[in-house]
Design an enzyme around this catalytic site. Structure first.
Site, PDB file in Angstrom:
ATOM      1  CD  GLU A 258      -2.693   1.559   0.310  1.00 42.25           C
ATOM      2  OE1 GLU A 258      -2.732   2.722  -0.146  1.00 42.25           O
ATOM      3  OE2 GLU A 258      -3.407   0.634  -0.108  1.00 42.25           O
ATOM      4  CB  THR A 302      -5.711  -0.060  -3.886  1.00 38.32           C
ATOM      5  OG1 THR A 302      -4.965   0.814  -3.024  1.00 38.32           O
ATOM      6  CG2 THR A 302      -5.308  -1.502  -3.610  1.00 38.32           C
ATOM      7  CG  HIS A 418      -4.642   3.945   2.981  1.00 39.01           C
ATOM      8  ND1 HIS A 418      -5.290   5.158   3.082  1.00 39.01           N
ATOM      9  CD2 HIS A 418      -5.119   3.360   1.851  1.00 39.01           C
ATOM     10  CE1 HIS A 418      -6.125   5.298   2.072  1.00 39.01           C
ATOM     11  NE2 HIS A 418      -6.038   4.224   1.311  1.00 39.01           N
ATOM     12  CG  ASP A 477      -1.246   0.436  -3.735  1.00 35.36           C
ATOM     13  OD1 ASP A 477      -0.356   1.231  -3.367  1.00 35.36           O
ATOM     14  OD2 ASP A 477      -2.301   0.265  -3.087  1.00 35.36           O
ATOM     15  CG  HIS A 478      -1.925   4.137  -4.928  1.00 34.71           C
ATOM     16  ND1 HIS A 478      -1.745   4.990  -3.860  1.00 34.71           N
ATOM     17  CD2 HIS A 478      -2.823   3.212  -4.509  1.00 34.71           C
ATOM     18  CE1 HIS A 478      -2.511   4.623  -2.847  1.00 34.71           C
ATOM     19  NE2 HIS A 478      -3.167   3.530  -3.206  1.00 34.71           N
TER      20      HIS A 478
END
Length: 648
Positions: A258, A302, A418, A477-478
């Site tokens: 994440e 995600t 996150h 993921d990003h």
């Protein structure tokens, strides 16, 4: 007439009140543009368009109030102003983290809203009430009877208002087209649309585009997938025999890391490595580490990363395919593996099955099982932010993995790293940074926690007996820190973040770990993105991918094109980076001002995005039948508790 209108009070003259409301909302919108959005104004014309673009939509919507009579008109003014303000403010909050604007598909993702919790609250600021000040003032003026019921107006007043709005918008669009030709037909970037046309005109455009995209499936036929297939045959690259089948017969575990950006790898904070375990893997002889690997996600974040990794197709330019295209036919990685000797496929995630519509999308992709939060010990001490903390998540996942019939494919999605990066004090094993931006400062602590949880998982996997026969693919993921965190990130990186450097921050780590000295590990500097992972993994497993619809190419092939497209039409290669219509050198990071032919790159990117969108919007894979390929029947999939040990 005096009972209806007080001519001595200018506020009670219909056209004066109408004009004042328009001006107030116009000024407010322009002020929001300047304070909240980073739209990249480059010249005087763009600044002028940014200033005038709120006018047409404001006049258009408020003109409908002119149809109302008496006190009803003031009520309609309040309703329209509140709705327009709510749309504006919704974009403000969304932009503060995602650096993007809200679209209709995002609004349809209602199942996500209830779980945003602290993330949404962290984006709301005390002074935000000022963004509704004009509405509050109008309500007060009406309540104090300073603004009284309005006189009835002829219908031509409404027509005049709409005509003025259309005329202003036409002039606005003409000027915008002179600076950015084919603005409405070729641009992928919502920042351009808002900069030239305004938030509310963009919203209207988005509603129209969303309606049009829904019609694409109806119009599609089998000829469309033939066209896509013919295009992909021209871009096919041969496998690298050195790696072909290196992981054949192994289990496969994907780990979504994440919000982990690549700059954190080998980064030291106050002399300490932030991610010591991942750093060690960059030097591991059984691990391939890709250091020029970019995330290619859009608004789905995600879920977009999952979509790219599972399908080797690009995410939608608006919204999330997980939400709006979960009824499509796919040939996802789980389904492909089940057709090539794998016995079980599963996704594991310590959050609700409804978030990002995963339960439905995973069935579309062919997962045998989805272990969501219902399968984990979701106690108060184990949960934080979006769900189960990473260490208990990995610990509790091991028994599920041990129970799966081999070879299996399992995807594990982490959560702790996150936004806004909260972490219990007992889990903080490194001091925060000191940039002054609390979000960025805490990021290093949650990244360290993620790193520790991954090391724990590797050790537990070894103890379980699964490690020696399992290929592990770990990917960021990003981004974790959006463009809005630029001042703090400049302190972190120790340099000014130019548009080129901002694009470089889209790099996320990719690790492919194959135990048993079956590959020659090390750092791979090829340029690639998430769309390229599936073909790479299939070839490592020895699976022929030549017949599948894939827009990525094998990262280990010596023939591959090193062009990384982004869904807004930008791209990066080892020698050039195309950003917001400008070219930069990938070697120096400097702006390229002289004419350099890049038509091959831009045509490739356009074709990749256009054909991928065509497949998804048209649901073209329903027409694509492969000989011997068995589709999973969604109706046979059941992710409820009592089915978890039902093995194929």
């Amino acid at each position: 007439m005096k009972s209806i209108i007080d001519n001595k009070n200018l506020l009670n003259r219909p056209f004066i009140l109408f004009s004042l409301i328009v001006i107030a909302f116009w000024i407010k919108t322009y002020t929001v543009y300047q304070i909240e959005f980073s739209l990249g104004i480059e010249n005087g014309l763009q600044q002028f368009l940014l200033f005038i673009n709120p006018v047409s939509s404001t006049v258009f919507f408020l003109s409908f109030a002119l149809l109302a009579k008496g006190k009803n008109r003031n009520f309609v003014y309040i309703v329209i102003m509140f709705i327009l303000s709510l749309v504006l403010y919704g974009n403000v909050v969304y932009y503060r983290f995602f650096n993007d604007f809200v679209t209709m598909p995002v609004l349809l993702q209602t199942q996500n809203f209830g779980q945003l919790g602290g993330s949404a609250l962290a984006l709301i600021k005390p002074f935000d009430i000022l963004y509704f000040l004009d509405v509050i003032v109008l309500i007060a003026l009406i309540w104090l009877k300073i603004v009284r019921p309005q006189m009835e107006l002829p219908r031509r007043a409404f027509i005049a208002g709409l005509s003025a709005a259309i005329l202003i918008f036409t002039g606005n669009l003409a000027l915008a087209e002179s600076d950015r030709p084919q603005l409405l037909t070729r641009t992928f970037d919502r920042n351009y649309l808002v900069k030239y046309l305004g938030v509310h005109n963009f919203t209207i455009y988005d509603i129209i585009q969303s309606s049009m995209s829904a019609s694409q499936r109806v119009a599609a036929d089998s000829n469309d997938i033939t066209e896509v297939r013919n295009y992909l045959e021209t871009s096919y690259v041969k496998p690298n025999e050195k790696y072909l089948g290196a992981a054949e017969g192994m289990n496969v575990i994907y780990i979504s890391m994440e919000s982990l950006q690549n700059f954190i790898i080998n980064y030291k904070l106050n002399g300490q490595e932030v991610t010591p375990f991942l750093n060690s893997l960059t030097r591991d002889k059984n691990t391939l580490y890709f250091n020029n690997f970019f995330h290619q996600t859009g608004q789905g974040k995600t879920s977009d990363a999952e979509f790219l990794m599972e399908n080797s197709m690009f995410p939608l330019p608006k919204g999330s395919a997980f939400t709006v295209k979960a009824t499509n036919t796919y040939q996802g990685l789980p389904e492909i593996l089940k057709n090539n000797g794998f016995n079980y496929t599963a996704a594991l995630h310590g959050n609700s099955k409804t978030f990002w519509n995963r339960e439905n999308m995973y069935k579309a992709l062919g997962y045998d099982m989805f272990y969501d939060s219902a399968y984990y010990n979701m106690t108060e001490e184990n949960t934080l932010n979006y769900g189960l903390e990473d260490k208990p998540f990995f610990k509790e996942s091991i028994p599920y993995l041990k129970d799966m019939p081999q070879p299996f494919y399992a995807k594990l999605i982490t959560l702790s790293n996150h936004f806004p990066y909260p972490l219990d004090k007992e889990d903080q094993t490194i001091e925060p940074a000191t940039t002054g931006d609390k979000t960025v400062d805490r990021y290093f602590q949650t990244a360290r926690y993620l790193d520790e949880s991954l090391e724990q998982f590797f050790n537990d996997l070894k103890a379980s007996g699964l490690y020696d026969n399992t290929m592990i693919v770990m990917y960021g993921d990003h981004y974790g820190n959006s463009e809005n965190r630029k001042p703090a990130m400049e302190k972190v990186l120790g340099k000014k973040i130019t548009p080129y450097e901002q694009q470089q921050l889209q790099k996320v780590p990719l690790f492919i770990h194959v135990p048993g000295e079956k590959i020659q590990g090390g750092i791979k500097s090829t340029y690639g993105g998430q769309v390229d992972v599936r073909p790479t993994v299939l070839r490592l497993l020895g699976i022929d991918n030549s017949e599948y619809i894939e827009f990525g190419s094998d990262l280990l092939s010596t023939e591959r094109r090193q062009i990384v497209p982004f869904i807004n039409g930008d791209f990066v290669t080892p020698d050039q980076a195309f950003i917001d219509g400008r070219l930069y050198s990938s070697l120096t990071g400097e702006r390229i001002t002289e004419e350099i032919e890049n038509k091959y790159y831009s045509d490739f990117v356009k074709n990749q995005l256009d054909f991928s969108n065509k497949v998804v919007y048209g649901d073209l894979l329903r027409f694509y039948e492969l000989k011997g390929f068995q589709r999973v029947e969604r109706s046979t999939l059941d992710y409820s508790q009592e089915k978890r040990y039902n093995k194929p």
